[in-house]
Design an enzyme around this catalytic site. Structure first.
Site, PDB file in Angstrom:
ATOM      1  N   HIS A 151       0.829  -1.213   0.000  1.00 48.43           N
ATOM      2  CA  HIS A 151       0.000   0.000   0.000  1.00 48.43           C
ATOM      3  C   HIS A 151       0.855   1.251   0.000  1.00 48.43           C
ATOM      4  CE1 HIS A 151       0.872   0.712   4.250  1.00 48.43           C
ATOM      5  NE2 HIS A 151       0.335  -0.450   4.613  1.00 48.43           N
ATOM      6  N   CYS A 159       2.633  -4.956   6.736  1.00 48.02           N
ATOM      7  CA  CYS A 159       2.463  -4.700   5.303  1.00 48.02           C
ATOM      8  C   CYS A 159       3.750  -4.165   4.684  1.00 48.02           C
ATOM      9  CB  CYS A 159       1.330  -3.703   5.079  1.00 48.02           C
ATOM     10  SG  CYS A 159      -0.289  -4.316   5.594  1.00 48.02           S
TER      11      CYS A 159
END
Length: 351
Positions: A151, A159
């Site tokens: 992201h 992440c």
């Protein structure tokens, strides 16, 4: 052309965000704008053309934690995949090693398949796509976790954060590949570049057997320049097995199988060369890095920006595992000034 926002401003807010994100990388839905429809930059399209690629050719992605880099590969007119662009990663969290449970802050390692339904154009972190963790092998081992993403922004709780500009390009590349007919693209998330040098340096890690299995998949791609066909059985990945892959069941004993002969020949040659190099490196040195606790890392280009922002902001984002190359040396902070630590002493390389 992508509109550039203030990278330093995004980095400045990342520290505050990171404290809020303990279980995953999704807070909710973002705005309803057309950010996901931005065209690819003209410069990148020109680079594709020079490499014999079109915007709609299939893509393949490799992620390297230690180097904090994400590579996008694209199929060219030869039918093989060639490197299009390497993106610096702004932040990943946890340690080198696989993710095993919800909330452990680990960014995953393994082989993932991203389909169009895993693309998130309304991400709170600008744009994102879900890796699909846990995959079949991970589920068979009882691993838990959710919303493990690539992201935007520069904050991570498991992440891979690329900044808004970086993820906008990657998202657009995936979007165009799907529009061209690609049903899914493979992501290889690896602890580091799977070289004999890195394998030798980390040979004492408890993750070594797992990493050797990951290296097999990396070697299949390096040898063939084609994303390998993935299956799983007996707590490991299997690559480019001939025949129907549905006979492989993650967690069950492996059936008898052979690797496609043309592929096996290429991979075996590469493996033999790497093993010779690995043997030479390990016989030359009986030591491997000592590890102290830290939390993830980021690409040097972003560390340079954070240095300009001051040590408080840097320490809030870089808090974790480091390699100690000389235990008898003085501990160095990220700016090169000597100091001390109750946990460890030594020359450190913040990742």
């Amino acid at each position: 052309m992508f509109q550039r926002s203030s990278t330093l401003a995004k980095l400045a807010v990342a520290a505050g965000l990171s404290a809020l994100l303990l279980a995953g990388c999704v807070l909710g839905e973002g705005g309803g704008d057309a950010r996901h429809l931005q065209p690819l930059p003209a410069k990148l399209v020109s680079q594709m053309s020079a490499k014999g690629m079109t915007q709609t050719d299939p893509i393949f992605i490799r992620i390297f934690k230690k180097e904090s880099e994400l590579e996008v590969w694209k199929r060219d007119r030869s039918g093989r995949f060639s490197l299009l662009k390497t993106y610096p990663m702004c932040r990943w969290s946890g340690q080198l090693g696989p993710k095993t449970r919800e909330g452990d802050r680990q960014a995953p390692e393994g082989f993932y398949t991203v389909t169009a339904d895993l693309m998130n154009p309304r991400s709170e972190f600008y744009l994102s796509f879900n890796l699909g963790y846990p995959n079949a092998l991970e589920r068979s081992q009882g691993f838990t976790g959710s919303a493990l993403m690539v992201h935007g922004a520069c904050t991570s709780a498991g992440c891979f954060a690329m900044t808004d500009d970086g993820v906008a390009e990657i998202f657009a590349l995936a979007r165009e590949a799907f529009a061209g007919g690609q049903k899914s693209f493979q992501v290889q998330a690896l602890p580091f570049r799977m070289t004999p040098e890195n394998m030798a340096a980390h040979r004492s890690s408890p993750n070594m057997a797992f990493w050797r299995n990951l290296k097999e998949g990396s070697d299949h791609f390096e040898a063939t320049r084609q994303p390998p066909k993935i299956a799983a059985c007996e707590r490991q990945y299997v690559f480019d097995a001939a025949g129907d892959s549905s006979r492989f069941i993650a967690g069950a004993p492996c059936p008898a199988y052979e690797v496609e002969p043309a592929i096996q020949s290429l991979v075996s040659e590469r493996h033999a060369n790497d093993e010779r190099r690995f043997g030479a490196l390990t016989s030359a040195s009986s030591t491997s890095p000592i590890l102290a606790y830290a939390d993830g890392g980021m690409h040097p280009s972003f560390r340079k920006m954070l240095k300009e922002m001051g040590p408080e902001r840097l320490q809030s984002l870089v808090a974790g595992r480091v390699e100690i190359s000389r235990p008898d040396a003085a501990l160095l902070d990220p700016y090169g000034a000597t100091g001390s630590s109750p946990e460890a002493t030594g020359s450190i390389n913040v990742r």
